[in-house]
Design an enzyme around this catalytic site. Structure first.
Site, PDB file in Angstrom:
ATOM      1  N   HIS A 175      14.258  35.059  35.031  1.00  0.00           N
ATOM      2  CA  HIS A 175      13.292  35.307  36.264  1.00  0.00           C
ATOM      3  C   HIS A 175      12.164  34.115  36.545  1.00  0.00           C
ATOM      4  O   HIS A 175      11.342  34.199  37.246  1.00  0.00           O
ATOM      5  CB  HIS A 175      12.454  36.468  35.771  1.00  0.00           C
ATOM      6  CG  HIS A 175      13.020  37.947  36.032  1.00  0.00           C
ATOM      7  ND1 HIS A 175      12.594  39.281  35.905  1.00  0.00           N
ATOM      8  CD2 HIS A 175      14.351  38.155  36.686  1.00  0.00           C
ATOM      9  CE1 HIS A 175      13.395  39.875  36.242  1.00  0.00           C
ATOM     10  NE2 HIS A 175      14.527  39.393  36.730  1.00  0.00           N
ATOM     11  N   TRP A 177       5.190  34.493  45.802  1.00  0.00           N
ATOM     12  CA  TRP A 177       5.405  33.568  46.940  1.00  0.00           C
ATOM     13  C   TRP A 177       5.217  32.221  46.403  1.00  0.00           C
ATOM     14  O   TRP A 177       5.900  31.153  46.876  1.00  0.00           O
ATOM     15  CB  TRP A 177       4.405  33.774  47.984  1.00  0.00           C
ATOM     16  CG  TRP A 177       4.431  35.217  48.341  1.00  0.00           C
ATOM     17  CD1 TRP A 177       5.182  35.669  49.512  1.00  0.00           C
ATOM     18  CD2 TRP A 177       3.930  36.428  47.795  1.00  0.00           C
ATOM     19  NE1 TRP A 177       5.377  37.089  49.416  1.00  0.00           N
ATOM     20  CE2 TRP A 177       4.271  37.571  48.438  1.00  0.00           C
ATOM     21  CE3 TRP A 177       3.061  36.778  46.769  1.00  0.00           C
ATOM     22  CZ2 TRP A 177       4.250  38.746  48.162  1.00  0.00           C
ATOM     23  CZ3 TRP A 177       2.848  38.127  46.300  1.00  0.00           C
ATOM     24  CH2 TRP A 177       3.391  39.009  46.997  1.00  0.00           C
ATOM     25  N   ARG A 236      22.282  36.600  39.447  1.00  0.00           N
ATOM     26  CA  ARG A 236      21.909  37.908  39.480  1.00  0.00           C
ATOM     27  C   ARG A 236      23.176  38.566  39.583  1.00  0.00           C
ATOM     28  O   ARG A 236      23.220  39.665  39.045  1.00  0.00           O
ATOM     29  CB  ARG A 236      20.899  38.444  40.565  1.00  0.00           C
ATOM     30  CG  ARG A 236      20.523  39.830  40.310  1.00  0.00           C
ATOM     31  CD  ARG A 236      19.330  40.022  41.270  1.00  0.00           C
ATOM     32  NE  ARG A 236      18.691  41.240  40.778  1.00  0.00           N
ATOM     33  CZ  ARG A 236      18.294  42.411  41.456  1.00  0.00           C
ATOM     34  NH1 ARG A 236      18.716  42.516  42.685  1.00  0.00           N
ATOM     35  NH2 ARG A 236      17.993  43.457  40.940  1.00  0.00           N
ATOM     36  N   HIS A 253      24.605  41.153  37.099  1.00  0.00           N
ATOM     37  CA  HIS A 253      24.653  42.801  37.410  1.00  0.00           C
ATOM     38  C   HIS A 253      26.010  43.197  37.156  1.00  0.00           C
ATOM     39  O   HIS A 253      26.513  44.382  37.032  1.00  0.00           O
ATOM     40  CB  HIS A 253      24.166  43.184  38.876  1.00  0.00           C
ATOM     41  CG  HIS A 253      22.694  43.218  38.947  1.00  0.00           C
ATOM     42  ND1 HIS A 253      22.077  44.018  39.909  1.00  0.00           N
ATOM     43  CD2 HIS A 253      21.575  43.184  38.190  1.00  0.00           C
ATOM     44  CE1 HIS A 253      21.020  44.234  39.919  1.00  0.00           C
ATOM     45  NE2 HIS A 253      20.649  43.532  38.612  1.00  0.00           N
TER      46      HIS A 253
HETATM   47  C1  HEM Z   1      14.559  45.061  32.709  1.00  0.00           C
HETATM   48  C2  HEM Z   1      15.542  44.083  33.179  1.00  0.00           C
HETATM   49  C3  HEM Z   1      15.278  43.447  34.591  1.00  0.00           C
HETATM   50  C4  HEM Z   1      14.764  44.397  35.657  1.00  0.00           C
HETATM   51  C5  HEM Z   1      14.157  45.631  35.646  1.00  0.00           C
HETATM   52  C6  HEM Z   1      15.091  43.364  36.494  1.00  0.00           C
HETATM   53  C7  HEM Z   1      14.730  43.544  38.044  1.00  0.00           C
HETATM   54  C8  HEM Z   1      14.935  42.753  39.375  1.00  0.00           C
HETATM   55  C9  HEM Z   1      14.464  42.922  40.430  1.00  0.00           C
HETATM   56  C10 HEM Z   1      13.611  44.059  40.832  1.00  0.00           C
HETATM   57  C11 HEM Z   1      14.602  41.828  41.239  1.00  0.00           C
HETATM   58  C12 HEM Z   1      14.303  41.566  42.613  1.00  0.00           C
HETATM   59  C13 HEM Z   1      15.607  41.739  43.514  1.00  0.00           C
HETATM   60  C14 HEM Z   1      15.350  41.554  44.889  1.00  0.00           C
HETATM   61  O1  HEM Z   1      14.229  42.187  45.518  1.00  0.00           O
HETATM   62  O2  HEM Z   1      16.168  40.687  45.647  1.00  0.00           O
HETATM   63  C15 HEM Z   1      15.146  40.729  40.228  1.00  0.00           C
HETATM   64  C16 HEM Z   1      15.759  39.548  40.606  1.00  0.00           C
HETATM   65  C17 HEM Z   1      16.448  38.633  39.808  1.00  0.00           C
HETATM   66  N1  HEM Z   1      16.875  39.034  38.670  1.00  0.00           N
HETATM   67 FE1  HEM Z   1      16.194  40.537  37.438  1.00  0.00          FE
HETATM   68  N2  HEM Z   1      15.742  42.111  36.196  1.00  0.00           N
HETATM   69  C18 HEM Z   1      16.051  42.293  35.092  1.00  0.00           C
HETATM   70  C19 HEM Z   1      16.650  41.515  34.286  1.00  0.00           C
HETATM   71  C20 HEM Z   1      17.441  40.289  34.477  1.00  0.00           C
HETATM   72  C21 HEM Z   1      18.365  39.427  33.652  1.00  0.00           C
HETATM   73  C22 HEM Z   1      18.773  39.794  32.442  1.00  0.00           C
HETATM   74  C23 HEM Z   1      18.650  38.359  34.348  1.00  0.00           C
HETATM   75  C24 HEM Z   1      19.822  37.165  34.028  1.00  0.00           C
HETATM   76  C25 HEM Z   1      20.024  36.788  33.096  1.00  0.00           C
HETATM   77  C26 HEM Z   1      17.938  38.677  36.028  1.00  0.00           C
HETATM   78  C27 HEM Z   1      18.113  37.575  36.899  1.00  0.00           C
HETATM   79  C28 HEM Z   1      17.420  37.802  38.079  1.00  0.00           C
HETATM   80  C29 HEM Z   1      17.522  36.904  39.046  1.00  0.00           C
HETATM   81  C30 HEM Z   1      17.967  35.393  38.895  1.00  0.00           C
HETATM   82  C31 HEM Z   1      16.765  37.140  40.174  1.00  0.00           C
HETATM   83  C32 HEM Z   1      16.382  36.516  41.511  1.00  0.00           C
HETATM   84  C33 HEM Z   1      17.340  36.675  42.507  1.00  0.00           C
HETATM   85  C34 HEM Z   1      17.127  36.325  43.881  1.00  0.00           C
HETATM   86  O3  HEM Z   1      16.377  35.376  43.936  1.00  0.00           O
HETATM   87  O4  HEM Z   1      17.795  36.703  44.925  1.00  0.00           O
HETATM   88  N3  HEM Z   1      17.113  39.824  35.783  1.00  0.00           N
HETATM   89  N4  HEM Z   1      15.330  41.577  38.970  1.00  0.00           N
HETATM   90  O1  LIG Z   2       6.888  34.446  37.581  1.00  0.00           O
HETATM   91  C1  LIG Z   2       7.979  34.259  38.203  1.00  0.00           C
HETATM   92  C2  LIG Z   2       8.625  32.847  38.629  1.00  0.00           C
HETATM   93  C3  LIG Z   2       9.454  33.208  40.057  1.00  0.00           C
HETATM   94  N1  LIG Z   2      10.230  34.509  40.215  1.00  0.00           N
HETATM   95  C4  LIG Z   2       9.985  35.656  39.185  1.00  0.00           C
HETATM   96  C5  LIG Z   2       8.800  35.465  38.431  1.00  0.00           C
HETATM   97  C6  LIG Z   2       8.347  36.740  37.833  1.00  0.00           C
HETATM   98  N2  LIG Z   2       9.172  37.717  37.773  1.00  0.00           N
HETATM   99  C7  LIG Z   2      10.140  37.886  38.864  1.00  0.00           C
HETATM  100  C8  LIG Z   2      11.083  38.928  38.914  1.00  0.00           C
HETATM  101  C9  LIG Z   2      12.012  39.136  39.642  1.00  0.00           C
HETATM  102  C10 LIG Z   2      12.623  37.921  40.124  1.00  0.00           C
HETATM  103  C11 LIG Z   2      11.643  36.754  40.309  1.00  0.00           C
HETATM  104  C12 LIG Z   2      10.711  36.603  39.438  1.00  0.00           C
END
Ligand code: HEM
Ligand SMILES: O=C1CCNc2c1cnc1ccccc21
Length: 290
Positions: free
Chosen positions: A172, A188, A45, A49
């Site tokens: 995700h 969860w 992430r 970002h």
């Molecule tokens: C419309 C695009 C996207 C939106 C609105 C979005 C939004 C979010 C949100 C709200 C979270 C939860 C953050 C938290 O509460 O800790 C999240 C987690 C995450 N996102 Fe996205 N995301 C987007 C695209 C992406 C992309 C393009 C990637 C990587 C290529 C990505 C990778 C991740 C990962 C790995 C997590 C998990 C982080 C953790 O477990 O601490 N996301 N995202």
């Molecule tokens: O369906 C999943 C697998 C576990 N992690 C995520 C899912 C769906 N949406 C997400 C959105 C933000 C971060 C983790 C997830």
């Protein structure tokens, strides 16, 4: 704005593989983080970002300047929680302070994907630390409370088409939302640290119910305790996105192929690489018998 990759003749692949290995060993070592999810997902992430501030209209933002290290960017509410990833990388930067912050943040993300058994992500060095004055304003990162049109427009700013957008959101499969970071909670049941096409399988196979969570945000929840953001769910509401979700759910190799090229493009947006600029594909710890 023009950002030209700086070629550093003194540094070769084994210099960068050494940093890759340090990050990979630290991910292995500190496995208890976030309920035994580990640091992989949050490192992905951070790399995303620090690259997602890119704007194709004036070629501004993106990973080049490493401006996440400045307060203006790291305190963007969209970056809540990423401090844990920056703290994780701090001692590695101290030991290898010849690397730029942009190269370190993106190398960390590539390492995390590969060590989670994801695809190999080709990576090119050459990002250069820019001064604080170059930090992009807050507000360039996406907001999860939106549908397909918003998602398409957002990714278009990063020069990504529908296929690239669906593939990138497939990251995700990793990690989870954290209430204190983003006002979303869960999943969860499915939070994972393995890079698979699970996200697409979940989207298609679970029953989803739109619910208002305790912070007033809407999210989709499933009986198994899985969750999807509205921007996740948009990928099965839009006919063009849905077709691609089905392909990736049924063919993990095609997801991996598209993710590898889209993620490299994301991490390199806005950077001009001179002819002959080196490109590296790092070995995983397993491949080195470490
Ligand atoms: C419309 C695009 C996207 C939106 C609105 C979005 C939004 C979010 C949100 C709200 C979270 C939860 C953050 C938290 O509460 O800790 C999240 C987690 C995450 N996102 Fe996205 N995301 C987007 C695209 C992406 C992309 C393009 C990637 C990587 C290529 C990505 C990778 C991740 C990962 C790995 C997590 C998990 C982080 C953790 O477990 O601490 N996301 N995202
Ligand atoms: O369906 C999943 C697998 C576990 N992690 C995520 C899912 C769906 N949406 C997400 C959105 C933000 C971060 C983790 C997830």
């Amino acid at each position: 704005i023009v950002h030209i990759a700086a070629l550093n003749k003194d540094r070769k692949i084994d210099d960068y593989q050494r940093i890759y290995n340090k990050i990979a060993e630290k991910i292995r070592e500190e496995d208890e983080y976030d309920g035994y999810i580990g640091y992989g997902p949050i490192l992905v992430r951070l790399g995303w970002h620090s690259s997602g501030t890119y704007d194709k209209t004036n070629n501004s933002g993106g990973s080049y300047g490493g401006t996440y290290r400045f307060k203006l960017e790291s305190s963007d509410p969209s970056n809540n929680g990423l401090q844990n990833a920056a703290k994780f990388l701090d001692p590695i930067y101290k030991e290898f302070n010849w690397i730029s912050h942009g190269d370190l943040y993106t190398l960390g993300a590539v390492c995390a994907v590969q060590e989670a058994q994801g695809p190999k992500i080709p990576w090119r060095p050459g990002r250069v630390d820019l001064p604080e004055t170059e930090t992009p304003a807050n507000g360039r990162l996406p907001d999860a409370n939106n549908g397909a049109d918003y998602v398409r427009n957002f990714y278009a700013r990063l020069r990504m088409n529908d296929r690239e957008a669906v593939a990138l959101t497939g990251a995700h499969c990793l990690g989870r939302t954290h209430y204190k970071n983003s006002g979303f909670d869960g999943p969860w049941g499915a939070a994972s640290n393995s890079f698979t096409n699970e996200f697409f399988v979940n989207l298609l196979n679970e029953q989803w119910k739109l619910e208002k969570n305790k912070s007033g945000n809407y999210q989709y929840d499933s009986p198994k305790g899985y969750m999807m953001l509205k921007t996740d769910y948009a990928l099965i509401q839009d006919p063009s996105y849905l077709k691609i979700v089905k392909e990736f759910a049924n063919d993990e190799a095609s997801f991996f192929k598209e993710f590898a090229s889209s993620f490299q493009k994301l991490l390199e947006n806005g950077i001009d690489y001179p002819k002959g600029a080196p490109q590296y594909i790092f070995k995983t710890l397993d491949e080195q018998d470490i």
